[in-house]
Design a protein around this motif. Structure first.
Motif: not given
Length: 127
Positions: A73-94
């Motif tokens: 919150n202090a940096k107004n930043t959000v993260y998404l840690q993505m592990n064990s990625l699969k081909p079906e995770d392929t996309a544009v992330y917003y």
């Protein structure tokens, strides 16, 4: 004006990991909720993960146990840690943010109705 800047996308092999980051412009005082959506070719945009200002989280079933959303919150930043990625995770992330309080031109504003979006970052999972 609120701006969201994303980074961290790219090409990764199945089973690999990526970490997405999204930072809101410095004039932001508070953000109620933030999240990550994705859109694959020919599909609807879907919520991947969301997080409230108090840290409550939710995930789409397909990523539970593999993805972790967090925020600074202090940096107004959000993260998404993505592990064990699969081909079906392929996309544009917003990146998404809503319930924003910001400072502009000497005044404070509260915008409860607008949902703000980043420009999108491509994630490709392929051998």
């Amino acid at each position: 004006q609120v701006q969201l800047v994303e980074s961290g996308g790219g090409l990764v092999q199945p089973g690999g990991s990526l970490r997405l980051s999204c930072t809101a412009s410095r004039s932001i005082l508070r953000i109620d909720h933030m999240g990550w959506y994705r859109q694959a070719p020919g599909k609807e945009r879907e919520l991947v993960a969301g997080i409230t200002s108090s840290g409550g989280t939710k995930y789409v079933n397909s990523v539970k146990g593999r993805f972790t959303i967090s925020r600074d919150n202090a940096k107004n930043t959000v993260y998404l840690q993505m592990n064990s990625l699969k081909p079906e995770d392929t996309a544009v992330y917003y990146c998404n943010a809503g319930g924003v309080q910001y400072y502009s031109g000497g005044y404070y504003y509260t915008d409860s109705s607008t949902e703000y979006w980043g420009q999108g970052t491509q994630v490709t999972v392929s051998p």
